[in-house]
Design an enzyme around this catalytic site. Structure first.
Site, PDB file in Angstrom:
ATOM      1  N   SER A  78     -46.810 155.578  22.257  1.00 24.69           N
ATOM      2  CA  SER A  78     -45.553 156.143  21.826  1.00 24.69           C
ATOM      3  C   SER A  78     -44.491 155.116  21.456  1.00 24.69           C
ATOM      4  O   SER A  78     -43.511 155.462  20.805  1.00 24.69           O
ATOM      5  CB  SER A  78     -44.996 157.049  22.930  1.00 24.69           C
ATOM      6  OG  SER A  78     -44.637 156.284  24.075  1.00 24.69           O
ATOM      7  N   SER A 132     -48.911 153.552  26.102  1.00 26.43           N
ATOM      8  CA  SER A 132     -47.894 153.528  25.043  1.00 26.43           C
ATOM      9  C   SER A 132     -47.258 152.185  24.725  1.00 26.43           C
ATOM     10  O   SER A 132     -46.551 152.077  23.731  1.00 26.43           O
ATOM     11  CB  SER A 132     -46.780 154.507  25.372  1.00 26.43           C
ATOM     12  OG  SER A 132     -47.172 155.786  24.970  1.00 26.43           O
ATOM     13  N   LYS A 175     -36.170 151.004  23.243  1.00 26.63           N
ATOM     14  CA  LYS A 175     -36.876 152.269  22.993  1.00 26.63           C
ATOM     15  C   LYS A 175     -35.908 153.415  23.279  1.00 26.63           C
ATOM     16  O   LYS A 175     -35.221 153.413  24.303  1.00 26.63           O
ATOM     17  CB  LYS A 175     -38.104 152.362  23.907  1.00 26.63           C
ATOM     18  CG  LYS A 175     -38.984 153.585  23.638  1.00 26.63           C
ATOM     19  CD  LYS A 175     -40.268 153.546  24.480  1.00 26.63           C
ATOM     20  CE  LYS A 175     -41.181 154.727  24.173  1.00 26.63           C
ATOM     21  NZ  LYS A 175     -42.446 154.697  24.925  1.00 26.63           N
TER      22      LYS A 175
HETATM   23  N1  GLN Z   1     -51.063 158.531  24.298  1.00 29.10           N
HETATM   24  C1  GLN Z   1     -50.765 158.906  25.638  1.00 29.10           C
HETATM   25  C2  GLN Z   1     -50.177 160.291  25.671  1.00 29.10           C
HETATM   26  O1  GLN Z   1     -50.054 160.869  24.657  1.00 29.10           O
HETATM   27  C3  GLN Z   1     -49.871 157.894  26.294  1.00 29.10           C
HETATM   28  C4  GLN Z   1     -48.435 158.093  26.100  1.00 29.10           C
HETATM   29  C5  GLN Z   1     -47.593 157.128  26.853  1.00 29.10           C
HETATM   30  O2  GLN Z   1     -48.088 156.168  27.437  1.00 29.10           O
HETATM   31  N2  GLN Z   1     -46.301 157.415  26.891  1.00 29.10           N
HETATM   32  O3  GLN Z   1     -49.838 160.807  26.686  1.00 29.10           O
END
Ligand code: GLN
Length: 489
Positions: A153, A177, A76
């Protein structure tokens, strides 16, 4: 060759039936063919991959193979990789080339993996569809013609692994995410216990919630990746002193042969609207666990539905502080202004996308002296209550199961408001607030042919049993774990 699981590939590499170079080439060809369509990599590293593979082949030949020698992976693009651009999918870091290696990516180097590239994500990991990426959204390889989200994400990682453009990948999970994108791409993704995997060298979003974890096509593969990622790190002050997770080749059954296990179902989630498919598959898998001898018990996490509100105060608050460092002075983008403040303003206005700016504003607002007590402290209290409630629940059961999300992958062009996006994290954020381990495992296919996932949650540092129960669910669901067929090949 791309159909192999990591476990199978390791056996074939060991017996010299295939070479690491062949395996790397098969994946590089697949990236050539589908990389643009899926937009799953921000930076591809084919030369590095071939060099890594050659080195792995040499070690395998002289009997000094490492744990994951020759396994091609995607990293990532939030993990700093020395000499390889690390963007966090932001214009701010578009040309940032770190001079250091993150602990997690170093562990993968030490394990002998082959780096295929840096995978796409939401900008600074803020989002749910990976649409906030400065480099455009990755696409779900399932029913590619429909242009569905691969989630966020960690959407580049899930797109790559589901499409056969990597055998495994890293993700980070701050509020879901890893688990949400895995649930809609038919993959296994784990948010380990907070403190099990080092955050050092990983671009920070919300430090008390950020959790690196594995993404793979099977539970055994996820466990193999986690074995490499876990471990104490002096460089991360929140890394647990006794962090360890070890698994040699496969997870042992935790059910069957009269074994006793109490599996909890969260009462408060019963009233949440989910698709009929999700409901049916979840009930089917519970019935399977029952027939294997698990005792199903209802548990209560009274504030679990408030987790979302608490998360969307705590995460932006921490983010606003973490992202204050991007001021155009030391690294990253710099847009020259008329004076110092003007340079700050211009740099941050140009460097951050809309969602990141929204979070900065929310974060600074809730930390301001007028709002701190009403918003931030209140959210911190809710967080404490949720963590305590998980502890009490685990006095009545050994592990908990719940859905990973409400429905299958949605089209990338869905027109959702920020709040509608935030609401998609309903089933995942509570585990981040509590710091407990949670894995998303495929629980079947919906009527429309798309995959759905469910979670197994455990006590802190009970990561092994979480994966063991997930493996039973995986076996019962029996979803084809080969890379998704893309464009009718
Ligand atoms: N969807 C969540 C957010 O927008 C989680 C993001 C994440 O886990 N990095 O914060």
């Amino acid at each position: 060759m791309i159909n192999l699981t990591i476990k199978q590939a390791l056996e074939k590499l060991k017996s010299r039936e295939i070479s690491a170079t062949e395996l790397a080439r098969a994946h590089l060809e697949r990236i050539e063919k589908y990389g643009d369509k899926l937009n799953c990599y921000i930076t591809r590293t084919p030369e590095r991959a071939l060099a890594d593979a050659a080195a792995a082949d040499e070690r395998i030949a002289n009997g000094t193979a490492h744990a994951l020698d020759g396994i091609p992976i995607a990293m990532k693009d939030l993990f700093a990789t020395k000499g390889i651009r690390t963007t966090a999918a932001s214009h701010m870091l578009e040309n940032f080339v770190p001079e250091y290696e993150s602990t997690i990516s170093q562990k993968f180097i030490d394990a002998g993996t082959v780096l295929l590239g840096k995978s796409n994500l939401d900008e600074f990991a803020m989002g749910t569809f990976s649409k906030t990426s400065y480099f455009g959204a990755p696409v779900n390889p399932w029913q590619i013609e429909k242009h569905l989200t691969a989630g966020g994400s960690s959407g580049g990682s899930t797109s790559a692994v589901a499409g056969g453009l990597a055998m495994g990948a890293t993700g980070t999970d701050t509020g879901g995410s890893i688990r949400f994108p895995c649930s809609i791409t038919g993959l296994v993704g784990m948010k380990p216990t907070y403190g099990l995997c080092s955050r050092w060298g990983c671009v920070a979003f919300a430090s008390s919630l950020d959790t690196p974890g594995p993404i793979a096509r099977t539970v055994d593969d996820a466990a193999l990746l986690l074995s490499v990622m876990a471990g104490h790190d002096d460089k991360d002050s929140t890394s647990s002193p006794n962090a360890s997770f070890e698994m040699n080749s496969e997870l042992k059954p935790i059910l069957g042969d009269g074994k006793k296990l109490r599996v909890g179902v969260i009462k408060e989630f019963n009233n949440v609207q989910i698709s009929n498919d999700m409901k049916t598959l979840f009930e089917k898998r519970i019935a399977d666990l029952k027939s294997l001898g698990a005792e199903i018990v209802e548990v209560s996490i009274p504030n679990v539905l408030d987790a979302l509100a608490a998360y969307y105060i705590i995460a932006p608050a921490e983010a606003s502080s973490n992202l204050a460092r991007y001021d155009g002075m030391r690294y990253g983008l710099r847009v020259e202004g008329s004076d110092l403040y003007d340079t700050y303003k211009k740099t941050r206005a140009a460097g951050f996308g809309e969602e990141v700016q929204r979070r900065m504003l929310i974060g600074t607002a809730v930390l301001s002296s007028e709002s701190y007590e009403v918003y931030f402290m209140q959210a911190a209290r809710v967080r404490r209550m949720i963590a305590d409630a998980f502890n009490s629940a685990f006095e009545q059961c050994d592990l908990i199961v719940c859905p990973s999300g409400a429905s299958t992958a949605m089209p990338l062009d869905s027109d959702l408001s920020p709040l509608e996006y935030y609401a998609l994290d309903l089933f995942t954020v509570a585990m981040n607030l509590a710091g407990v381990p949670a894995v998303s495992v495929p629980c079947g296919l919906a009527q429309n042919g798309l995959p759905l996932g469910m979670q197994v949650v455990g006590r802190r540092f009970d990561d092994m049993r979480v994966l063991q129960l997930a493996k039973h669910i995986e076996t019962a669901a029996n979803v084809d774990n080969r890379p998704t067929v893309i464009m009718g090949e």
